[in-house]
Enzyme design. Structure first.
Site, mmCIF file in Angstrom:
data_model
loop_
_atom_site.group_PDB
_atom_site.id
_atom_site.type_symbol
_atom_site.label_atom_id
_atom_site.label_comp_id
_atom_site.label_asym_id
_atom_site.label_seq_id
_atom_site.Cartn_x
_atom_site.Cartn_y
_atom_site.Cartn_z
ATOM 1 N N ARG A 1 0.843 -1.198 0.000
ATOM 2 C CA ARG A 1 0.000 0.000 0.000
ATOM 3 C C ARG A 1 0.880 1.251 0.000
ATOM 4 O O ARG A 1 0.636 2.208 -0.719
ATOM 5 C CB ARG A 1 -0.929 -0.004 1.222
ATOM 6 C CG ARG A 1 -2.062 -1.021 1.108
ATOM 7 C CD ARG A 1 -3.079 -0.851 2.224
ATOM 8 N NE ARG A 1 -2.649 -1.412 3.485
ATOM 9 C CZ ARG A 1 -2.981 -2.627 3.935
ATOM 10 N NH1 ARG A 1 -3.731 -3.418 3.196
ATOM 11 N NH2 ARG A 1 -2.567 -3.054 5.102
ATOM 12 N N PHE B 1 -10.872 -4.697 -5.967
ATOM 13 C CA PHE B 1 -10.977 -5.492 -4.728
ATOM 14 C C PHE B 1 -10.446 -4.638 -3.557
ATOM 15 O O PHE B 1 -9.536 -5.024 -2.844
ATOM 16 C CB PHE B 1 -10.170 -6.806 -4.836
ATOM 17 C CG PHE B 1 -10.465 -7.612 -6.069
ATOM 18 C CD1 PHE B 1 -11.548 -8.476 -6.106
ATOM 19 C CD2 PHE B 1 -9.664 -7.518 -7.205
ATOM 20 C CE1 PHE B 1 -11.823 -9.235 -7.238
ATOM 21 C CE2 PHE B 1 -9.925 -8.264 -8.340
ATOM 22 C CZ PHE B 1 -11.005 -9.129 -8.363
ATOM 23 N N ASP C 1 -15.373 -2.848 -5.173
ATOM 24 C CA ASP C 1 -15.514 -4.048 -4.350
ATOM 25 C C ASP C 1 -16.969 -4.495 -4.450
ATOM 26 O O ASP C 1 -17.864 -3.686 -4.683
ATOM 27 C CB ASP C 1 -15.141 -3.775 -2.884
ATOM 28 C CG ASP C 1 -14.719 -5.058 -2.156
ATOM 29 O OD1 ASP C 1 -13.499 -5.279 -2.006
ATOM 30 O OD2 ASP C 1 -15.612 -5.842 -1.762
ATOM 31 N N SER C 2 -17.195 -5.797 -4.252
ATOM 32 C CA SER C 2 -18.573 -6.292 -4.342
ATOM 33 C C SER C 2 -19.217 -6.415 -2.965
ATOM 34 O O SER C 2 -20.330 -6.919 -2.849
ATOM 35 C CB SER C 2 -18.602 -7.640 -5.070
ATOM 36 O OG SER C 2 -17.767 -8.552 -4.406
ATOM 37 N N ASP D 1 -6.028 -6.904 -6.356
ATOM 38 C CA ASP D 1 -5.713 -7.674 -5.144
ATOM 39 C C ASP D 1 -6.919 -8.550 -4.783
ATOM 40 O O ASP D 1 -7.600 -8.305 -3.787
ATOM 41 C CB ASP D 1 -5.373 -6.711 -3.990
ATOM 42 C CG ASP D 1 -4.961 -7.451 -2.724
ATOM 43 O OD1 ASP D 1 -4.494 -8.613 -2.829
ATOM 44 O OD2 ASP D 1 -5.107 -6.887 -1.624
ATOM 45 N N CYS E 1 -3.040 -14.247 -3.653
ATOM 46 C CA CYS E 1 -2.799 -14.738 -2.291
ATOM 47 C C CYS E 1 -3.207 -16.200 -2.192
ATOM 48 O O CYS E 1 -3.511 -16.703 -1.119
ATOM 49 C CB CYS E 1 -3.535 -13.885 -1.260
ATOM 50 S SG CYS E 1 -5.311 -13.904 -1.462
HETATM 51 N N1 SAH Z 1 -6.722 -4.862 -1.114
HETATM 52 C C1 SAH Z 1 -7.443 -5.000 0.122
HETATM 53 C C2 SAH Z 1 -7.770 -6.433 0.448
HETATM 54 C C3 SAH Z 1 -8.598 -7.137 -0.618
HETATM 55 S S1 SAH Z 1 -9.425 -8.535 -0.025
HETATM 56 C C4 SAH Z 1 -6.630 -4.331 1.260
HETATM 57 O O1 SAH Z 1 -5.485 -3.926 1.046
HETATM 58 O O2 SAH Z 1 -7.167 -4.213 2.351
HETATM 59 C C5 SAH Z 1 -10.409 -8.995 -1.371
HETATM 60 C C6 SAH Z 1 -11.666 -8.159 -1.560
HETATM 61 O O3 SAH Z 1 -12.289 -8.600 -2.769
HETATM 62 C C7 SAH Z 1 -12.743 -8.295 -0.489
HETATM 63 O O4 SAH Z 1 -13.047 -7.017 0.017
HETATM 64 C C8 SAH Z 1 -13.985 -8.861 -1.220
HETATM 65 O O5 SAH Z 1 -15.190 -8.262 -0.789
HETATM 66 C C9 SAH Z 1 -13.697 -8.457 -2.645
HETATM 67 N N2 SAH Z 1 -14.283 -9.285 -3.722
HETATM 68 C C10 SAH Z 1 -14.350 -10.627 -3.802
HETATM 69 N N3 SAH Z 1 -14.839 -10.991 -5.019
HETATM 70 C C11 SAH Z 1 -15.065 -9.843 -5.703
HETATM 71 C C12 SAH Z 1 -15.542 -9.552 -7.011
HETATM 72 N N4 SAH Z 1 -15.852 -10.523 -7.874
HETATM 73 N N5 SAH Z 1 -15.626 -8.265 -7.388
HETATM 74 C C13 SAH Z 1 -15.302 -7.267 -6.537
HETATM 75 N N6 SAH Z 1 -14.828 -7.490 -5.299
HETATM 76 C C14 SAH Z 1 -14.717 -8.755 -4.887
#
Ligand code: SAH
Length: 407
Positions: free
Chosen positions: A222, A238, A260-261, A311, A351
């Site tokens: 980040r 995400f 994000d979803s 991510d 991950c």
């Molecule tokens: N980058 C973030 C962590 C990401 S975790 C950080 O630094 O804190 C992964 C995220 O993806 C979660 O918030 C989850 O809600 C989201 N997610 C999962 N599938 C998704 C999709 N198809 N489209 C959008 N978001 C999604």
């Protein structure tokens, strides 16, 4: 009679006897003993009990926690077969894990910190993250479950924390035959805690958020995004609670669109932005959508970004999901590359334990090729230093990333 009782030999510890050609892994200090490596259990052990690990030739190799329901039938606590696994053992291990962080100057001053990183800190099934004076504990194995009280006592002693909250609710517990469990183990009060991370204030929902509430492993990445963001248009896919987005704004991004979803995650992300009045909120846009759809929509609209962060959640928890996961990684990376402005950068992660770095790089390379972009890796990315990887436990290296620049 009393005297006789006192000097009776204690009941022998149950022994896990390995198959004849299956002791290499324990000898090389890998902490997992799979069911296929177990010839038999001599004696009686309940889930979580300590067993001696013995080679087929009768050599004592380790002490481990017995986990009858799991394919990982035992997890090693110590490769010193003479080690006594008791409260004092956990006190030593927890103190050592905390001391490892203290020894790393780059972690000093961080309020959000992983204190115990499971196998890589010698404590299989034990995760502990601290957020200020609150520690969040996740126990994911039968052995860890059995020693909950000892671990809690040791954490309290090693950190002096005011509160400990349990988040033992991940799906992997089911594989160990354990029910989900969460709640206060020490102290109580609000489950929303705030931390400062590299100049940004963040609220963390330790009871309802993902994992222990936040993705501490991405802290350095980040910050890296912040250093790249000046004058850039950023797309953060995400975004969860906005960690990358807020660092991009801190670094001077002209616009940050975050997708994000999960609505609760986006609510928290907006709240987090509001916690940072020094940032220009008009530069941030939040979008509740599936990244798979939204990347296509943005492309149809002819949008372009200077930096795109991908991510995603764990698409492949294990190797058997790798192929399906590879298609999903390919898809988002392909569309990410297509949306990059000339000279732009893709910060892309996996991950997934089931996808190694070589495979991930191949997937990203294939995506770049299909997108018709000429690319180079600027940096390889990994988890922060409080998420170390024991050399004998490569599975600990779940987070891998690439910073890729396009022409
Ligand atoms: N980058 C973030 C962590 C990401 S975790 C950080 O630094 O804190 C992964 C995220 O993806 C979660 O918030 C989850 O809600 C989201 N997610 C999962 N599938 C998704 C999709 N198809 N489209 C959008 N978001 C999604």
């Amino acid at each position: 009679m009393r005297i006789f009782k006192k000097y009776q030999t204690p009941p022998a510890m149950p022994q896990l006897i390995l198959e004849s050609d299956k002791d290499h892994s324990v000898v090389r200090h890998h902490p997992w003993i799979f069911s296929g490596a177990v010839a038999r259990l001599s004696g009686r052990a309940r889930a979580g009990d300590t067993v001696e690990v013995v080679s087929s030739r009768g050599k004592l190799l380790a002490k481990a926690a017995w986990s009858p329901e799991s394919q990982i039938r035992a997890r090693v606590w110590s490769f010193d077969a003479d080690e006594i696994i008791d409260d004092a053992f956990f006190k030593r291990c927890v103190a050592a894990a905390v001391a490892r962080r203290v020894a790393l100057p780059e972690l000093h001053g961080q309020q959000g910190l992983r204190l115990i990183h499971a196998e890589s800190d010698g404590l299989p099934g034990v995760i502990a993250d601290c957020y200020g004076d609150t520690v969040v504990l996740a126990l994911t194995s039968a052995g860890a479950e059995k020693w909950r009280n000892a671990i809690v006592g040791a954490l309290s002693k090693a950190t002096g924390c005011a509160r400990i909250y349990e988040r033992s609710d991940s799906d992997v517990r089911r594989l160990e035959g354990l029910e989900p469990r969460s709640g206060w183990l020490l102290g109580d009060g609000s489950a929303i805690v705030t931390i400062h991370e590299n100049g940004v204030k963040l609220g963390i929902d330790i009871a309802g958020g993902h994992k222990t509430g936040f993705y501490l492993d991405q802290r350095d990445n980040r910050l890296l995004l912040g250093t790249l963001a000046l004058g850039k248009r950023v797309l953060n896919c995400f975004c969860y609670t906005g960690g990358f987005s807020l660092q991009a704004l801190t670094g001077g991004a002209t616009q940050v669109i975050s997708i994000d979803s999960s609505e609760p995650a986006l609510v928290m992300a907006r709240d987090n932005l509001a916690l940072n009045p020094q940032l220009d909120a008009t530069r941030a846009e939040w979008c509740n959508a599936s990244v798979f759809d939204e990347l296509r929509r943005l492309r149809e609209l002819g949008e372009r970004f200077d930096i795109i962060v991908l991510d995603p959640p764990k698409f492949a928890p294990s190797a058997k999901h790798a192929e399906q996961a590879a298609r999903a990684y390919k898809d988002i990376n392909l569309h990410g590359f297509k949306l990059l402005a000339p000279g732009g950068m893709l910060m892309t992660y996996s991950c997934s334990g089931g996808i190694g770095i070589d495979y991930f790089q191949k997937i990203v390379a294939g995506a770049a090729l299909d997108a018709g972009r000429s690319t180079r890796i600027v940096k390889r990315l990994q988890g922060a230093a409080d998420h170390p990887v024991a050399l004998e436990f490569p599975e600990g290296e779940y987070l891998k990333g690439l910073l890729v620049q396009v022409d």
